[in-house]
Write an enzyme that holds these catalytic residues in place. Structure first.
Site, mmCIF file in Angstrom:
data_model
loop_
_atom_site.group_PDB
_atom_site.id
_atom_site.type_symbol
_atom_site.label_atom_id
_atom_site.label_comp_id
_atom_site.label_asym_id
_atom_site.label_seq_id
_atom_site.Cartn_x
_atom_site.Cartn_y
_atom_site.Cartn_z
ATOM 1 N N LYS A 35 0.856 -1.022 0.107
ATOM 2 C CA LYS A 35 0.058 -0.102 0.239
ATOM 3 C C LYS A 35 0.797 1.253 -0.262
ATOM 4 C CE LYS A 35 -3.670 -2.666 2.117
ATOM 5 N NZ LYS A 35 -4.561 -3.090 3.157
ATOM 6 N N GLN A 44 -4.724 -1.687 9.434
ATOM 7 C CA GLN A 44 -4.727 -2.938 9.015
ATOM 8 C C GLN A 44 -5.274 -3.951 9.865
ATOM 9 O OE1 GLN A 44 -3.367 -3.693 5.933
ATOM 10 N NE2 GLN A 44 -3.802 -5.814 6.105
ATOM 11 N N ASP A 64 -11.351 1.749 3.630
ATOM 12 C CA ASP A 64 -11.424 0.046 3.362
ATOM 13 C C ASP A 64 -13.130 -0.228 3.160
ATOM 14 O OD1 ASP A 64 -9.298 -1.539 3.367
ATOM 15 O OD2 ASP A 64 -9.094 -1.596 5.742
#
Ligand code: BQF
Length: 285
Positions: free
Chosen positions: A53, A97, A120
């Site tokens: 990322k 994460q 997300d």
């Protein structure tokens, strides 16, 4: 028969070219998309994903912050960081994460992220808006699955799509998105009794069950599109999907590989979401 391989790597490159151009244009107007990634603990796979990322941000010219916190970070400390990032004007996307260490409740953290920065697409506001068909930030992997089907020129309308797996991250949202594209969707999961009977009727088969090589040729209708969302680390260190590719490709139509299939698309859709969030933050379309 030689099935077409749907390259997520290649489709990602095409999309990233377009994003790059748009970032250039934004920068000329004095804006730069910014993404903050928060990683807690030392899960090796998570470290790889976060590096992917960070690299994508670098390649596309985004501002990026990566916060690597120790495994014993408290929920309070993490929530304080999220709160700070929520208020930071140079950050348009925030991603924590997963999975998180067990002293931290994932739900508390997801709920704390501003829905406008939730790249997300896991916040209940975004999940709800997806469900009712309103504008939302879409979860990256499901969005990537739909985008790669579209960009391969595959029609979804009127087709029978079968999804194996019912997780909040993949199975449930991808089924919503397939329905939005006018597919008829059947969901299968670990307790489904007659799974092969169902998958053999699929024009489009999306597999996200989390078991290496679970789906072989015997599950697949000849010519069906097969999308493998699986990411399983084998004992020999190799990466395997949920689909036995060598077996499946003998009967399937277009099929995605692992690696180089859905994985790169996930990262690309994260970058797309961050761009969209940045645009909205600046009152652009
Ligand atoms: C590739 C992920 C399971 C659980 C949490 C490219 C990635 C993976 C593979 C990647 C994933 C999977 C990510 C490839 C991010 C996708 O070339 O095949 C990129 O970095 N992913 C994640 O952040 O969390 C996960 C899978």
């Amino acid at each position: 028969m030689a099935a077409t391989i749907i390259s997520g790597t290649q489709i990602s490159q095409e999309i990233r070219q377009d994003i790059k151009q748009e970032v250039e244009a934004m920068k000329a107007q004095g804006f730069q998309p910014g993404l903050a990634v928060v990683l807690v603990g030392d899960d090796p796979a998570s470290h790889v994903y976060v590096r992917n990322k960070e690299k994508a941000c670098h390649d596309l010219g985004y501002y990026s912050e990566v916060h690597r916190l120790s495994a014993d970070t408290s929920q309070e400390e993490l929530l304080a960081l999220v709160d700070k990032l929520n208020k930071q004007d140079n950050i348009h996307g925030i991603l924590v994460q997963l999975p998180l260490p067990k002293q931290i409740e994932e739900k508390a953290v997801i709920d704390a992220i501003s829905p406008q920065k939730d790249v997300d697409g896991f916040h209940p506001i975004n999940v709800g808006n997806l469900m009712i068909g309103d504008e939302s930030l879409l979860p990256c992997t499901p969005a990537g699955v739909i985008e790669m089907i579209k960009r391969t020129g595959i029609e979804m309308s009127g087709k029978h799509a079968v999804v194996i797996g019912r997780s909040n991250i993949v199975g449930k949202p991808v089924s919503m998105l397939l329905q939005r594209e006018n597919a008829t969707v059947t969901m299968c999961h670990s307790r489904t009794a007659n799974m092969k009977e169902l998958t053999q009727q699929a024009d489009i088969l999306v597999v996200a069950i989390g078991r290496a090589n679970f789906v072989d040729a015997s599950f697949i209708k000849p010519g069906a599109v097969v999308i493998d969302v699986g990411m399983n680390r084998l004992d020999n260190g190799k990466l395997a999907g949920d689909v036995d590719f060598e077996s499946a490709k003998e009967v399937s139509g277009p099929i995605t590989p692992v690696p180089g299939g859905v994985g790169p698309m996930t990262i690309t859709m994260l970058m797309k979401n961050t761009l969209v969030a940045a645009r909205r933050a600046h009152g652009l379309k």
